[in-house]
Structures are given as C-alpha cells and as structure tokens.
Write a protein that holds these residues in place. Structure first.
Motif, mmCIF file in Angstrom:
data_model
loop_
_atom_site.group_PDB
_atom_site.id
_atom_site.type_symbol
_atom_site.label_atom_id
_atom_site.label_comp_id
_atom_site.label_asym_id
_atom_site.label_seq_id
_atom_site.Cartn_x
_atom_site.Cartn_y
_atom_site.Cartn_z
ATOM 1 N N THR A 1 0.845 -1.191 0.000
ATOM 2 C CA THR A 1 0.000 0.000 0.000
ATOM 3 C C THR A 1 0.877 1.237 0.000
ATOM 4 O OG1 THR A 1 -1.994 0.979 0.910
ATOM 5 C CG2 THR A 1 -0.349 0.265 2.511
ATOM 6 N N ARG A 2 0.248 2.391 -0.149
ATOM 7 C CA ARG A 2 0.989 3.644 -0.121
ATOM 8 C C ARG A 2 0.074 4.683 0.514
ATOM 9 N NH1 ARG A 2 3.706 7.076 -4.969
ATOM 10 N NH2 ARG A 2 1.571 7.517 -5.457
ATOM 11 N N SER A 3 0.631 5.392 1.498
ATOM 12 C CA SER A 3 -0.198 6.333 2.261
ATOM 13 C C SER A 3 -0.855 7.373 1.362
ATOM 14 C CB SER A 3 0.655 7.091 3.277
ATOM 15 O OG SER A 3 1.173 6.208 4.220
ATOM 16 N N ALA B 1 -0.978 5.218 8.905
ATOM 17 C CA ALA B 1 -0.541 5.613 7.549
ATOM 18 C C ALA B 1 -0.963 4.637 6.462
ATOM 19 C CB ALA B 1 0.978 5.753 7.552
ATOM 20 N N THR B 2 -1.121 3.367 6.805
ATOM 21 C CA THR B 2 -1.442 2.348 5.798
ATOM 22 C C THR B 2 -2.950 2.181 5.567
ATOM 23 O OG1 THR B 2 -1.347 0.734 7.576
ATOM 24 C CG2 THR B 2 0.634 0.980 6.244
ATOM 25 N N LYS B 3 -3.745 2.967 6.245
ATOM 26 C CA LYS B 3 -5.186 2.742 6.185
ATOM 27 C C LYS B 3 -5.872 3.631 5.137
ATOM 28 C CE LYS B 3 -5.501 -0.398 9.413
ATOM 29 N NZ LYS B 3 -4.096 -0.768 9.534
ATOM 30 N N VAL B 4 -7.122 3.273 4.823
ATOM 31 C CA VAL B 4 -7.913 4.011 3.821
ATOM 32 C C VAL B 4 -7.976 5.498 4.178
ATOM 33 C CG1 VAL B 4 -10.267 4.267 2.911
ATOM 34 C CG2 VAL B 4 -9.278 1.981 3.181
ATOM 35 N N SER C 1 -18.623 -0.806 0.780
ATOM 36 C CA SER C 1 -17.221 -1.173 1.070
ATOM 37 C C SER C 1 -16.285 0.022 0.948
ATOM 38 C CB SER C 1 -16.795 -2.274 0.087
ATOM 39 O OG SER C 1 -15.424 -2.557 0.228
ATOM 40 N N ASN C 2 -15.160 -0.070 1.655
ATOM 41 C CA ASN C 2 -14.116 0.962 1.495
ATOM 42 C C ASN C 2 -12.932 0.448 0.673
ATOM 43 O OD1 ASN C 2 -12.810 -0.788 3.186
ATOM 44 N ND2 ASN C 2 -12.513 0.660 4.866
ATOM 45 N N TYR C 3 -13.019 -0.819 0.223
ATOM 46 C CA TYR C 3 -11.966 -1.411 -0.621
ATOM 47 C C TYR C 3 -10.593 -1.314 0.052
ATOM 48 C CZ TYR C 3 -15.930 -1.115 -3.647
ATOM 49 O OH TYR C 3 -17.207 -1.239 -4.133
ATOM 50 N N ALA C 4 -10.557 -1.749 1.306
ATOM 51 C CA ALA C 4 -9.340 -1.616 2.111
ATOM 52 C C ALA C 4 -8.223 -2.565 1.665
ATOM 53 C CB ALA C 4 -9.667 -1.843 3.582
ATOM 54 N N TYR D 1 -3.941 0.727 -3.417
ATOM 55 C CA TYR D 1 -4.019 2.116 -2.934
ATOM 56 C C TYR D 1 -4.575 2.969 -4.059
ATOM 57 C CZ TYR D 1 0.746 1.783 -4.942
ATOM 58 O OH TYR D 1 1.826 1.502 -5.731
ATOM 59 N N ALA D 2 -5.016 4.159 -3.680
ATOM 60 C CA ALA D 2 -5.774 4.985 -4.620
ATOM 61 C C ALA D 2 -4.990 5.282 -5.894
ATOM 62 C CB ALA D 2 -6.190 6.277 -3.935
#
Ligand code: T4K
Length: 369
Positions: A8-10, A182-185, A278-281, A349-350
């Motif tokens: 992931t990326r913050s 930092a790693t969260k949605v 969903s938040n697509y975590a 990540y986004a």
C-alpha cells in the motif's frame, strides 16, 4: 527512489493543503492536548461516520487497549486469531485471556456458529474483527451477546467509511475501534478512534487517554497518555476532504483486479457483501495450490522478483506467535490456519495505476500451470 510497488501507499493531501491547515498552529503554539484541530476532526468524523460519539486516540491499538480497560472486564474474551497482532495483544495486555474462535471461510470474520460452544462462566466479552473491511455477522453476534450478557467490542481497524444496511459501521456493539495508521484508507499519520454509545464509556476513555485528569488539580483515575496531537489531527482534516475520492479510486483498482482474476481456477477472491458499502481496504487472494498450480509463497516470490511487494496479511495466526510459547491450540482454528497459509494481499491504494494492476495480474497468472 526506486519504482517498487508496495502493498500500500499512504494517501496524502497536497503539501500546500497541509501547510495551509497547520498554519494556525504556528499562531497558537498549541501542539497537542485536545486543541482546535483535535476538536474539529472529532466533530467532522462524528458526522462522516454517522455515529453518536467518537473519541480520538494516538493509534488503533490504544483504541482497543483502552476500550477493553474502560469496559472493566475480567476473564475470557472470545476473539479471532486471523488478525493483526494488535487485536490479541490488546486483550493479553489487559490481563484478559483470549479464547480463539475459528473463522468463516467466506468472509474470514469470526464463525458465529462456533461462538456459543466457547462460552464459559468466565467469558466477559466478544472481540470480533471486520477483517479486510468484511463486516462480521453483526445480528448473530448481538443475539449471542445479549443472551449471555457479554460486551461486544469490534476491531473496526479496516472499516473506516463503511456502512452496513445504511448505518455507519461504528454503530454496532458496545464500541468499535478504528485505526487511522498511515497504511489505512483514511490516515492521520498515526491515529485511532473509538465509536461508542454509552456516555460513561466516553468519560472513561477520556480519563484513560489523559492521565485520569479531570481538572488542573483533580486527578480522579489512573490513566495513560493516548492523545492525538494537532499535526495528526490536521492531517486527518485534510485527508477527510478527499476520502470519498480515494475510496472511488481504490474501487476502480479492485474492479480491474476482478476483471483479470475472477473465475480463475484455484483463486478465491474476497467476498462482496451486498449490504455493505465497502471501502476497498484490502485485496486478499487465497491460492489453492492444487488447482492453481502455484503456491501463495511462489506467487509472492514471483511478484517480489518483479518489484511488487504483496503481503501475507494475516500470517502467522496470532495464536501461533512465539511470544505465547505454544500456549494456544492452533488446531482449534483449522479454517483460520488453512486461509493464513494460502492468503496473499495484493497491492492496493488509490494511486495504483491500471497499468500496474494489469502487470500485477499478469505476473500472478503467469505462475498458473
Ligand atoms: N487491528 C487490526 C485488525 C489492524 O490491522 C491494526 C493495524 C490494528 C488493530 C492496530 O492499529 P494501529 O495501532 O496500527 O493504528 C501495518 C500497519 O502498521 C498496521 O497499522 C496495520 N494494522 C497492519 C495490517 O499493517 P506492517 O507491519 O505490515 O506495516 P509496514 O510498515 O510493513 O507497512 C506496510 C506498507 O505500507 C509498506 O510496505 C509501505 C506502506 N507504507 C507504510 C508506512 C509505515 C506507507 O506507504 N507509508 C508509511 O508511512 O503493519
């Protein structure tokens, strides 16, 4: 800077937006201890999450630890081993005994059909995890908790921004704990929150996060220090403005992954729950080596050789951690063990580009026999 893709990326606002947000801190010199940013974020989050009350904390772990302490529990807590270390450690660090319940093979959340047989006269609470953002069987957990007079504390670290049957996910159980790491949605750099209903729970949490201080000369309880500082709260205020857009981008990545990987023999993709927004975590994939032709570890190695860092969330199970010295019977949670040995969470990540999502899937599929 290399061009590796990590799990992931913050998410971050523009530097200008953050600087604008923290400018007033230079005027006030107020850096922490429930300042203006903290108050503003608390109010914004209460609205966004659609909950009656929210307390901000330094991180998701302290949210769990202090919530359990606030509930004044003793004895056994039924929980899941298929989670991050934090969930189990919060129980143990409160002097409570975790009793591990197996997981459901579809959602990877606690298998509610197994809970009742684990209840003893020492059981005081249930601590389920909405793992990967998959929502637990809330109705059944409520029914059991009510029948046996147990507290329910949800580890909602992965579910920021989700709704269940139209209600904010923080509305269920006695309390729900969120991580804003930092790693969260949604992140506040480090941070966490507890959503709760009972005002007494709120008073107790506040005491526990601020040394039990009630006034300049009044310390009425023994508390810790778990306050969110102003720079973290300011990051939260910025990130909250963009979180819906971030979730939409994550959704597009997840859809792309699904286009490539859905229906492939030997791959189990994450469940889509119709009543959940969903938040697509996370994007977990469970590999059946016999059908797919390559093991989870082989796929992970192939990705790593191509600069892609997928992760084994959540392996090993918490009930097998070295720190517990074989205290728990891992054979008591066979489904959790089966999934933990086969699961790989792909990067999500986004800002992950569609080209990178395509490339990741290509590498995965190239391992198929
Ligand atoms: N309950 C559950 C179910 C949880 O999953 C967690 C935390 C908690 C409770 C406790 O909440 P907190 O106290 O953490 O708020 C990460 C996170 O540190 C942890 O918050 C998270 N769960 C867990 C699932 O993942 P690691 O050890 O895998 O993190 P790390 O440092 O390897 O980072 C993973 C990737 O994230 C990196 O490869 C790149 C990216 N990253 C990382 C950092 C630190 C960034 O882009 N920016 C960053 O600043 O635990």
């Amino acid at each position: 800077m290399d061009n590796k893709i990590l799990v992931t990326r913050s998410s971050m606002p523009s530097m200008e937006e953050y600087i604008e947000e923290i400018r007033s801190i230079w005027d006030s010199h107020w850096l922490t201890n429930m300042g203006e940013k903290h108050k503003a974020l608390q109010a914004e989050l209460q609205k966004y999450m659609g909950v009656p009350a929210v307390e901000l904390l330094t991180n998701g772990h302290m949210a769990l630890e202090l919530s359990l302490q606030a509930m004044n529990l003793q004895g056994e807590v039924i929980t899941t081993p298929f989670t991050f270390a934090s969930t189990t450690h919060a129980i143990v660090r409160n002097g409570l005994e975790p009793v591990f319940c197996d997981i459901d093979p579809e959602t990877y959340t606690m298998d509610v059909t197994q809970i009742e047989r684990l209840i003893t006269d020492r059981t005081c609470a249930i601590l389920p995890v909405h793992v990967y953002g998959n929502v637990c069987n809330i109705e059944e957990i409520e029914r059991i908790a009510h029948k046996y007079g147990l507290k329910v504390l949800y580890d909602a670290a992965h579910t920021f921004g989700e709704t269940y049957k139209g209600q904010g996910i923080g509305n269920f159980g006695d309390a729900s704990c969120f991580s804003f790491h930092a790693t969260k949605v949604f992140n506040t750099i480090e941070g966490g929150a507890v959503c709760y209903r009972d005002p007494d729970m709120g008073r107790r949490l506040y005491e526990l996060k601020n040394f039990g201080i009630h006034g300049p000369e009044a310390v009425d309880a023994v508390g810790a220090n778990a306050k969110m500082n102003e720079f973290c709260a300011a990051m939260g205020l910025c990130n909250l403005r963009h979180v819906d857009e971030e979730i939409a981008k994550r959704r597009a990545v997840v859809e792309r992954y699904r286009e490539h990987l859905e229906g492939v023999d030997g791959l189990r993709l994450n469940v889509q729950q119709p009543e959940v927004r969903s938040n697509y975590a996370y994007f977990p994939v469970v590999f059946d080596e016999n059908l797919f032709g390559a093991s989870r570890n082989e796929v992970m190695d192939a990705l790593a050789q191509n600069g892609v860092g997928a992760r084994k969330y959540f392996y090993p199970l918490t009930n097998t951690f070295e720190c517990f010295h074989g205290k728990y019977d891992v054979d008591a949670t066979p489904v959790a063990l089966h999934v933990a040995k086969r699961v790989l969470t792909l990067p999500l990540y986004a800002d992950l580009s569609m080209e990178d999502a395509d490339r990741i899937c290509k590498i995965v599929l190239e391992q198929k026999l």
